[in-house]
Scaffold this active site. Sequence first.
Site, PDB file in Angstrom:
ATOM      1  N   HIS A   1      20.567  58.897  14.868  1.00 34.89           N
ATOM      2  CA  HIS A   1      19.975  59.341  15.975  1.00 34.89           C
ATOM      3  C   HIS A   1      18.606  58.931  15.872  1.00 34.89           C
ATOM      4  O   HIS A   1      17.828  59.105  14.754  1.00 34.89           O
ATOM      5  CB  HIS A   1      19.904  60.849  16.270  1.00 34.89           C
ATOM      6  CG  HIS A   1      19.295  61.303  17.429  1.00 34.89           C
ATOM      7  ND1 HIS A   1      20.182  61.093  18.430  1.00 34.89           N
ATOM      8  CD2 HIS A   1      18.234  61.776  17.786  1.00 34.89           C
ATOM      9  CE1 HIS A   1      19.323  61.540  19.795  1.00 34.89           C
ATOM     10  NE2 HIS A   1      18.308  62.040  19.214  1.00 34.89           N
TER      11      HIS A   1
ATOM     12  N   LEU B   1      33.033  62.424  20.307  1.00 42.42           N
ATOM     13  CA  LEU B   1      34.095  62.582  19.722  1.00 42.42           C
ATOM     14  C   LEU B   1      34.410  64.114  19.728  1.00 42.42           C
ATOM     15  O   LEU B   1      33.562  65.065  19.189  1.00 42.42           O
ATOM     16  CB  LEU B   1      34.007  62.161  18.193  1.00 42.42           C
ATOM     17  CG  LEU B   1      33.970  60.573  18.282  1.00 42.42           C
ATOM     18  CD1 LEU B   1      33.470  60.005  16.821  1.00 42.42           C
ATOM     19  CD2 LEU B   1      35.339  59.848  18.624  1.00 42.42           C
TER      20      LEU B   1
ATOM     21  N   ARG C   1      30.382  57.575  22.757  1.00 41.28           N
ATOM     22  CA  ARG C   1      31.250  58.289  23.041  1.00 41.28           C
ATOM     23  C   ARG C   1      31.200  59.644  22.383  1.00 41.28           C
ATOM     24  O   ARG C   1      31.017  59.432  21.097  1.00 41.28           O
ATOM     25  CB  ARG C   1      32.805  57.696  22.967  1.00 41.28           C
ATOM     26  CG  ARG C   1      33.023  56.468  23.701  1.00 41.28           C
ATOM     27  CD  ARG C   1      32.890  56.556  25.043  1.00 41.28           C
ATOM     28  NE  ARG C   1      34.192  57.497  25.771  1.00 41.28           N
ATOM     29  CZ  ARG C   1      33.819  58.043  26.997  1.00 41.28           C
ATOM     30  NH1 ARG C   1      33.029  57.586  27.724  1.00 41.28           N
ATOM     31  NH2 ARG C   1      35.027  58.900  27.321  1.00 41.28           N
TER      32      ARG C   1
ATOM     33  N   ASP D   1      24.835  65.700  17.989  1.00 40.97           N
ATOM     34  CA  ASP D   1      23.647  65.655  17.291  1.00 40.97           C
ATOM     35  C   ASP D   1      23.415  66.636  16.396  1.00 40.97           C
ATOM     36  O   ASP D   1      22.226  67.077  15.886  1.00 40.97           O
ATOM     37  CB  ASP D   1      22.598  65.158  18.062  1.00 40.97           C
ATOM     38  CG  ASP D   1      22.668  63.908  18.753  1.00 40.97           C
ATOM     39  OD1 ASP D   1      23.367  63.129  18.158  1.00 40.97           O
ATOM     40  OD2 ASP D   1      22.216  63.773  19.901  1.00 40.97           O
TER      41      ASP D   1
ATOM     42  N   GLU E   1      15.803  52.534  10.688  1.00 39.04           N
ATOM     43  CA  GLU E   1      17.263  52.858  10.833  1.00 39.04           C
ATOM     44  C   GLU E   1      17.827  51.833  10.080  1.00 39.04           C
ATOM     45  O   GLU E   1      18.844  52.224   9.081  1.00 39.04           O
ATOM     46  CB  GLU E   1      17.717  52.510  12.327  1.00 39.04           C
ATOM     47  CG  GLU E   1      17.350  53.661  13.298  1.00 39.04           C
ATOM     48  CD  GLU E   1      17.923  53.584  14.818  1.00 39.04           C
ATOM     49  OE1 GLU E   1      19.224  53.060  14.776  1.00 39.04           O
ATOM     50  OE2 GLU E   1      17.360  54.074  15.579  1.00 39.04           O
TER      51      GLU E   1
ATOM     52  N   ARG F   1      40.197  62.342  26.897  1.00 36.33           N
ATOM     53  CA  ARG F   1      39.529  62.093  25.633  1.00 36.33           C
ATOM     54  C   ARG F   1      40.461  62.306  24.278  1.00 36.33           C
ATOM     55  O   ARG F   1      40.305  61.776  23.181  1.00 36.33           O
ATOM     56  CB  ARG F   1      38.363  62.954  25.479  1.00 36.33           C
ATOM     57  CG  ARG F   1      37.594  62.980  24.423  1.00 36.33           C
ATOM     58  CD  ARG F   1      36.482  63.886  24.265  1.00 36.33           C
ATOM     59  NE  ARG F   1      35.449  63.199  25.251  1.00 36.33           N
ATOM     60  CZ  ARG F   1      34.339  63.681  25.861  1.00 36.33           C
ATOM     61  NH1 ARG F   1      34.146  64.865  25.331  1.00 36.33           N
ATOM     62  NH2 ARG F   1      33.512  63.017  26.558  1.00 36.33           N
TER      63      ARG F   1
ATOM     64  N   ASN G   1      22.869  47.925  13.274  1.00 35.27           N
ATOM     65  CA  ASN G   1      23.346  49.062  12.156  1.00 35.27           C
ATOM     66  C   ASN G   1      24.420  48.770  11.553  1.00 35.27           C
ATOM     67  O   ASN G   1      24.464  48.848  10.132  1.00 35.27           O
ATOM     68  CB  ASN G   1      23.183  50.619  12.589  1.00 35.27           C
ATOM     69  CG  ASN G   1      21.720  51.095  13.088  1.00 35.27           C
ATOM     70  OD1 ASN G   1      20.998  51.403  12.055  1.00 35.27           O
ATOM     71  ND2 ASN G   1      21.504  51.286  14.257  1.00 35.27           N
TER      72      ASN G   1
ATOM     73  N   GLY H   1      25.333  46.475  17.443  1.00 35.86           N
ATOM     74  CA  GLY H   1      25.761  46.349  16.169  1.00 35.86           C
ATOM     75  C   GLY H   1      24.709  46.181  15.147  1.00 35.86           C
ATOM     76  O   GLY H   1      25.206  45.759  13.891  1.00 35.86           O
TER      77      GLY H   1
HETATM   78  C1  GRF Z   1      20.308  52.682  17.510  1.00 34.42           C
HETATM   79  O1  GRF Z   1      18.894  52.860  17.861  1.00 34.42           O
HETATM   80  C2  GRF Z   1      21.009  54.188  16.998  1.00 34.42           C
HETATM   81  O2  GRF Z   1      19.923  55.275  16.712  1.00 34.42           O
HETATM   82  C3  GRF Z   1      21.359  54.632  18.528  1.00 34.42           C
HETATM   83  O3  GRF Z   1      21.986  53.598  19.029  1.00 34.42           O
HETATM   84  C4  GRF Z   1      21.121  52.475  18.768  1.00 34.42           C
HETATM   85  C5  GRF Z   1      22.329  51.522  18.095  1.00 34.42           C
HETATM   86  O4  GRF Z   1      21.751  50.144  17.873  1.00 34.42           O
HETATM   87  N1  GRF Z   1      22.260  55.870  18.490  1.00 34.42           N
HETATM   88  P1  GRF Z   1      22.471  49.284  17.205  1.00 34.42           P
HETATM   89  O5  GRF Z   1      23.995  48.997  17.983  1.00 34.42           O
HETATM   90  O6  GRF Z   1      23.206  49.486  15.720  1.00 34.42           O
HETATM   91  O7  GRF Z   1      22.108  47.805  17.414  1.00 34.42           O
END
Ligand code: GRF
Length: 218
Positions: free
Chosen positions: A111, A95, A93, A152, A181, A67, A16, A14
């Site tokens: 990504h 979607l 997951r 993606d 990111e 799903r 991000n 988490g």
């Molecule tokens: C990130 O590297 C994102 O690009 C990928 O999963 C990772 C998630 O990291 N899809 P976090 O859970 O936000 O720390």
Amino acid sequence: MEGIRIGVLASGNGTNLQAIMDACNRGEIPGRVVVAVSNNPKARALGRARLAGIPAVAMHHRAFPDRDTFDAKLVEILHSYEVDLVCLAGFLRVLGPSFIRQFPERVMNIHPALLPAFGGLGMYGDRVHQTVLESGVRFSGCTIHFANEAPDGGPIILQAVVPVYDTDTAQTLAERVVAEEHRLYPEAVKLFAEGRLQVVGRRVRILPAREAAAASTE
Ligand code: GRF
């Protein structure tokens, strides 16, 4: 001004989600995270949301027969919080189309590579960085895109580039990418919240701030 209501889906650490919440708190994004949902009840992301006083919902995908039922419950939760934007932040997951149709051009994904390379089904986590290293490319990075029905595959919003060094391991490369990111995801959410993202076919046009303001008052 309340700004947009953001729902974040995350399966893991988490970081991000944290970057988006922090940017909202600093006033950089006109909006706020109103709910975080995880398919992994042990996800650290849930604890991060709770600590910030944001509702955190755990719904284990194995508790659902298929799903479609899982996706329908997710849609129900997100609608109940009246979210304007869904951010997938390390959500592991896939979607289905019925989910995406509920939020047209309102689901973003991150990504950890430069799409359309090194993406698609099964490309997540360290596997992405390992494949990047094995391919011999000199640059990698991250991509924020709108999610569509292809994994993606949706229109690209923003990308950031990092160098790949001869001495890199999947872990050192991942660290360099993840730092980007945390800068890029809040930036994309901010542009969305300001009404500055316009999807034209495969491309996303970033409107100048003035143009977006004019469009919203027309
Ligand atoms: C990130 O590297 C994102 O690009 C990928 O999963 C990772 C998630 O990291 N899809 P976090 O859970 O936000 O720390």
